[in-house]
Design an enzyme around this catalytic site. Structure first.
Site, PDB file in Angstrom:
ATOM      1  N   LYS A 145     -26.082 -14.859  -5.115  1.00 18.74           N
ATOM      2  CA  LYS A 145     -26.835 -13.962  -5.277  1.00 18.74           C
ATOM      3  C   LYS A 145     -26.447 -12.825  -4.231  1.00 18.74           C
ATOM      4  CE  LYS A 145     -31.710 -12.692  -5.589  1.00 18.74           C
ATOM      5  NZ  LYS A 145     -31.635 -11.520  -4.666  1.00 18.74           N
ATOM      6  N   GLU A 182     -24.620 -18.958  -9.801  1.00 14.71           N
ATOM      7  CA  GLU A 182     -23.885 -17.824  -9.252  1.00 14.71           C
ATOM      8  C   GLU A 182     -24.475 -17.236  -7.432  1.00 14.71           C
ATOM      9  OE1 GLU A 182     -24.337 -14.807 -11.974  1.00 14.71           O
ATOM     10  OE2 GLU A 182     -23.929 -16.066 -13.687  1.00 14.71           O
ATOM     11  N   CYS A 221     -31.254   8.460  33.434  1.00 12.53           N
ATOM     12  CA  CYS A 221     -29.992   8.166  32.856  1.00 12.53           C
ATOM     13  C   CYS A 221     -29.398   7.014  33.782  1.00 12.53           C
ATOM     14  CB  CYS A 221     -29.039   9.558  32.804  1.00 12.53           C
ATOM     15  SG  CYS A 221     -27.239   8.856  32.138  1.00 12.53           S
ATOM     16  N   ARG A 251     -31.377   0.437 -11.291  1.00 12.70           N
ATOM     17  CA  ARG A 251     -32.468  -0.288 -11.671  1.00 12.70           C
ATOM     18  C   ARG A 251     -33.627   0.515 -11.802  1.00 12.70           C
ATOM     19  NH1 ARG A 251     -34.357  -6.262  -9.552  1.00 12.70           N
ATOM     20  NH2 ARG A 251     -36.516  -5.798  -9.887  1.00 12.70           N
ATOM     21  N   ASP A 301     -26.157  -9.437  -2.086  1.00 14.44           N
ATOM     22  CA  ASP A 301     -27.210  -8.641  -1.584  1.00 14.44           C
ATOM     23  C   ASP A 301     -26.760  -7.054  -1.532  1.00 14.44           C
ATOM     24  OD1 ASP A 301     -29.466  -8.075  -0.408  1.00 14.44           O
ATOM     25  OD2 ASP A 301     -28.920  -8.649   1.579  1.00 14.44           O
ATOM     26  N   CYS A 320     -29.763  11.804  27.553  1.00  9.13           N
ATOM     27  CA  CYS A 320     -29.749  12.304  28.810  1.00  9.13           C
ATOM     28  C   CYS A 320     -29.287  13.779  28.506  1.00  9.13           C
ATOM     29  CB  CYS A 320     -28.578  11.504  29.376  1.00  9.13           C
ATOM     30  SG  CYS A 320     -27.950  12.536  30.860  1.00  9.13           S
ATOM     31  N   ASP A 373       3.890   1.485  -1.364  1.00  8.36           N
ATOM     32  CA  ASP A 373       4.557   1.932  -2.446  1.00  8.36           C
ATOM     33  C   ASP A 373       3.563   2.406  -3.407  1.00  8.36           C
ATOM     34  OD1 ASP A 373       7.007   1.335  -1.617  1.00  8.36           O
ATOM     35  OD2 ASP A 373       6.865  -0.741  -2.152  1.00  8.36           O
ATOM     36  N   PHE A 374       2.237   2.045  -3.469  1.00  8.05           N
ATOM     37  CA  PHE A 374       1.109   2.444  -4.179  1.00  8.05           C
ATOM     38  C   PHE A 374       0.948   3.702  -4.096  1.00  8.05           C
ATOM     39  CE2 PHE A 374      -3.119   3.299  -5.262  1.00  8.05           C
ATOM     40  CZ  PHE A 374      -3.302   2.649  -6.580  1.00  8.05           C
ATOM     41  N   ASP A 375       0.899   4.168  -2.565  1.00 11.77           N
ATOM     42  CA  ASP A 375       0.563   5.370  -2.382  1.00 11.77           C
ATOM     43  C   ASP A 375       1.548   6.387  -2.808  1.00 11.77           C
ATOM     44  OD1 ASP A 375      -1.912   4.801  -1.300  1.00 11.77           O
ATOM     45  OD2 ASP A 375      -1.243   4.864   0.832  1.00 11.77           O
ATOM     46  N   ASP A 429       0.864  -1.188  -0.060  1.00 14.35           N
ATOM     47  CA  ASP A 429       0.061  -0.048   0.079  1.00 14.35           C
ATOM     48  C   ASP A 429       0.957   1.231   0.026  1.00 14.35           C
ATOM     49  OD1 ASP A 429      -2.169  -1.737   0.090  1.00 14.35           O
ATOM     50  OD2 ASP A 429      -2.646  -1.084   2.161  1.00 14.35           O
ATOM     51  N   LYS A 432     -33.406 -18.520  -2.404  1.00 16.56           N
ATOM     52  CA  LYS A 432     -32.908 -17.786  -1.306  1.00 16.56           C
ATOM     53  C   LYS A 432     -32.689 -18.498  -0.135  1.00 16.56           C
ATOM     54  CE  LYS A 432     -34.767 -13.256  -2.721  1.00 16.56           C
ATOM     55  NZ  LYS A 432     -35.462 -11.975  -2.398  1.00 16.56           N
ATOM     56  N   TYR A 476     -22.409  -9.574 -13.930  1.00 15.23           N
ATOM     57  CA  TYR A 476     -23.157 -10.775 -14.098  1.00 15.23           C
ATOM     58  C   TYR A 476     -24.406 -11.029 -15.245  1.00 15.23           C
ATOM     59  CZ  TYR A 476     -26.623  -8.656 -11.014  1.00 15.23           C
ATOM     60  OH  TYR A 476     -27.455  -7.819 -10.316  1.00 15.23           O
ATOM     61  N   CYS A 529     -25.727   8.931  35.113  1.00 14.54           N
ATOM     62  CA  CYS A 529     -25.733  10.132  36.063  1.00 14.54           C
ATOM     63  C   CYS A 529     -27.320  10.355  36.754  1.00 14.54           C
ATOM     64  CB  CYS A 529     -25.279  11.487  35.365  1.00 14.54           C
ATOM     65  SG  CYS A 529     -26.700  11.827  34.205  1.00 14.54           S
ATOM     66  N   CYS A 584     -22.718  14.590  32.901  1.00 18.06           N
ATOM     67  CA  CYS A 584     -22.824  12.982  32.624  1.00 18.06           C
ATOM     68  C   CYS A 584     -21.664  12.358  32.095  1.00 18.06           C
ATOM     69  CB  CYS A 584     -23.833  12.815  31.676  1.00 18.06           C
ATOM     70  SG  CYS A 584     -24.398  11.217  31.289  1.00 18.06           S
TER      71      CYS A 584
END
Ligand code: AMP
Ligand code: ZN
Length: 672
Positions: A115, A113, A408, A136, A117, A426, A36-38, A34, A314, A225, A411, A432
């Site tokens: 599904k 495949e 509370c 969609r 979520d 509270c 070196d990437f940065d 990371d 499902k 997909y 307190c 508190c």
């Protein structure tokens, strides 16, 4: 460096970094640290800044967003986005298979495949470039969210290799990994914002944000997909082939996709993932089964709502019974009191569950919870398990109802509940303990003042010893060195470090200070927006609710929370003390003339996000100094004021027309 060398270096870095992004986000096989990437990314960004004419719209620096969408455009889908018929039962899956078999005979295959979520998205690519991303919506038309989707690291803005069609659409699911969800949700809770119930809701909320820079901050991922294009059947015989092809173009296709030759194999796949799904880093809610051959899909066709060649199986959300041991009440830094159920530990969805959220008092009433109740706990899409019901048959006689406390737990102050809100608070902000400690911990935290040499435990100890009871006390700690030295485990060196850290925090810019105050609903981004719009704390203190709500992305709820905060004398006193110790309470900027004719006859366009001004402010500034705003780039344009991450198409167009591209600072200089 010579100009040609710069171009060479930019091209090399762009290609290299895009490849690393691909390896990291799509293949999950990083081949560079990371760090070196940065480093490389920073090098590229600085070259691009010095030579904006070489900025490639496909540059990995452009994955950070910046374009603001006020209102999403509605776009009609060329191929409607249908839903899938779905089932929870093996029986119905067999019936589906029989229906398919009746039409096709016995020679066909299924692709199984996961599904995912999340929320479905449709991407359009023209000549290898991402040109449009649409949600969609209602299936026939959705919202165009291209700027936001461009920030998703695993979605290529430009395709790899050759061989892709000149024009096609590809569909998939945008989702958020659980770890990112938990981290960001924790942040939201700490800021007093309402947490999202599950990663899907978080992803859905994110894709519809107006500020794509904020989208970029919330890591989303996307599995593809479905491929759609004219003449698809000529290019590919099967769905499976198309998935392999799109994978080679650089798309993220889930590796857990399987070609199955029999229904038995499909059932095996389902059974396998029923348990294995808990090891994934993202949520799935079932399996999608698709007939593989395109010709056979055509034979089967569609019903009005869904294809006849696919079905979703499902999984039921797993649910177990356990015993409620007790309910505890946690007081957060903003005073919100959250009930938490302590449960007899039980195995659920692959983890041991000991606690469950109860959200608020309404939830306890709704469940009619009693002590020692046997409750069913569910872990569906939600990360934190939830109590969904009580088994009345197992209720222990003569146990009493769980009573939400009137006072509370920390307190003893009478709790309050605002009209229309489900949460109790509270109000004893100043007395508190968990609120006091929580506020100071928030103030010193990394995203706020980032005070080195001081951690959460230190704050607790110092509070208990009576050394700090409000934020401003931090700045007088140096006068109590002797008392600090008497504290256990407090060496001279660590005291030195801490005091140095506190001193250094005086340099932290206004937005951080504002965020650090811990105003309810004012998270990091909101604090930055408020600071940049109002410039000084005094302006913000005197602003009306309407003026605050007029700032981009700031609603009524946040605005009234801000005005309420500043209406309290004690907060104003606290700010006065912090001012007197020289914390930053205004945006630092260059002197400038507020109105002149310095820009007379000059035309401008503003694009991108700016460090010190909102776009409205820059517009006002230009107009007040005699300049004129244009709405589109043409050769009538004199200057393009480019912000941090302006739209690549505007940039290219301006470059083509040789229009000078200037920064916010350049503009301010023109006015000086
Ligand atoms: P439902 O929303 O229950 O009607 O299920 C249909 C939705 O499942 C589609 O609109 C997609 O958003 C989603 N989905 C998730 N994974 C897949 C997948 N592998 N193939 C097709 N659709 C999927
Ligand atoms: Zn309290």
């Amino acid at each position: 460096m010579q100009k040609s060398d710069v171009l060479q270096r930019i091209t090399t870095l762009t290609r290299e970094l895009n490849e690393h992004n691909y390896k990291y986000y799509v293949l999950a096989q990083p081949s560079i640290s990371d760090f070196d990437f940065d480093k490389k990314l920073a090098e590229l960004a600085s070259l691009e800044e010095a030579y904006p004419e070489f900025l490639d719209p496909d540059s990995p620096t452009q994955k950070v967003g910046g374009d603001i969408t006020k209102q999403f455009k509605t776009v009609r889908h060329k191929w409607p986005m249908l839903s899938l018929s779905n089932t929870y039962s093996e029986e119905e899956l067999r019936e589906f298979d029989e229906r398919v078999r009746k039409v096709l005979g016995d020679h066909f295959e299924y692709v199984c495949e996961l599904k995912f979520d999340g929320l479905s998205i449709s991407l359009t690519y023209e000549n290898g470039l991402l040109t449009r991303a649409v949600t969609r919506g209602d299936g026939s038309q959705g919202d165009e969210v291209t700027a936001n989707v461009r920030t998703i690291k695993s979605v290529p803005n430009r395709l790899k290799n050759d061989g892709y069609p000149a024009l096609f659409e590809i569909r998939g699911e945008v989702f958020m990994h659980q770890a990112a969800f938990e981290r960001l949700n924790r942040e939201r809770q700490e800021n007093g914002e309402i947490p999202y119930a599950n990663p899907r809701n978080f992803a859905a909320g994110t894709i519809k944000l107006q500020d794509s820079a904020e989208v970029a901050r919330r890591p989303l991922d996307c599995f593809l997909y479905f491929l759609y294009m004219d003449g698809r059947d000529r290019a590919f015989k099967t769905h499976w082939d198309s998935l392999n092809a799109v994978k080679s173009w650089g798309f993220h296709v889930c590796e857990h996709t399987k070609l199955c030759h029999t229904l038995a194999e499909v059932f095996q796949f389902i059974a396998y993932w029923e348990n294995e799904r808990y090891r994934l880093t993202y949520d799935i809610d079932g399996i999608v089964i698709k007939v593989n051959s395109y010709a056979q899909q055509d034979e089967l066709g569609f019903t009005a709502k869904s294809p006849r060649w696919a079905i979703a199986y499902k999984y039921k959300a797993e649910e177990v019974e356990t015993i409620l041991k007790s309910v505890s009440y946690q007081v957060g830094r903003t005073g919100a009191v959250t009930p938490v159920a302590n449960l007899e530990p039980v195995q659920l969805s692959g983890t041991t569950v000991k606690r469950a959220t109860l959200h608020n008092a309404n939830e306890i009433t709704r469940l009619d919870l009693h002590e020692l109740d046997t409750v069913s706990v569910e872990k569906g899409g939600e990360i934190i398990p939830k109590i969904i019901g009580v088994n009345m048959e197992k209720r222990v006689p003569e146990t009493s109802k769980i009573q939400y406390p009137t006072h509370c737990p920390a307190c003893g102050t009478l709790l309050i509940r605002k009209a229309g809100e489900a949460v109790h608070y509270c109000p004893n902000e100043l007395g508190c303990p968990p609120q006091i400690v929580g506020k100071i911990q928030h103030f010193i935290s990394r995203k706020a003042m980032d005070i080195e040499g001081m951690g959460n435990e230190t704050v607790e100890v110092l509070y208990k010893k009576g050394l700090i009871k409000q934020i401003s006390d931090l700045y007088s700690l140096k006068e109590h060195k002797d008392r600090l030295e008497q504290l256990e485990r407090f060496g001279e060196k660590s005291i030195q470090n801490m005091l140095h850290g506190i001193e250094k925090s005086k340099e932290k810019p206004f937005p951080k200070v504002l965020f650090g105050l811990g105003i309810r609903y004012v998270g990091e981004t909101i604090a930055r927006k408020l600071a940049n719009s109002f410039k000084t704390i005094d302006a913000l203190i005197h602003a009306t609710c309407e003026e605050i709500a007029a700032v981009e992305e700031i609603g009524e709820r946040i605005a009234s929370s801000v005005t309420e905060y500043f209406s309290k004398e004690i907060h104003l006193q606290q700010i006065a003390v912090l001012k007197s110790v020289a914390l930053q309470f205004s945006i630092v900027e260059e002197d400038r003339v507020l109105s002149s004719d310095k820009l007379a006859n000059k035309t401008f366009i503003i694009s991108g996000v700016f460090e010190n001004h909102s776009r409205e402010e820059l517009t006002q500034l230009i107009v007040a100094n005699g300049g004129k705003m244009l709405s589109s780039i043409s050769n009538k344009l004199n200057y393009l004021v480019a912000g941090d991450k302006m739209g690549p198409s505007k940039l290219t167009k301006a470059q083509k027309l040789n229009i000078p591209i200037i920064s916010e600072a350049d503009l301010i200089k023109m006015l000086a």
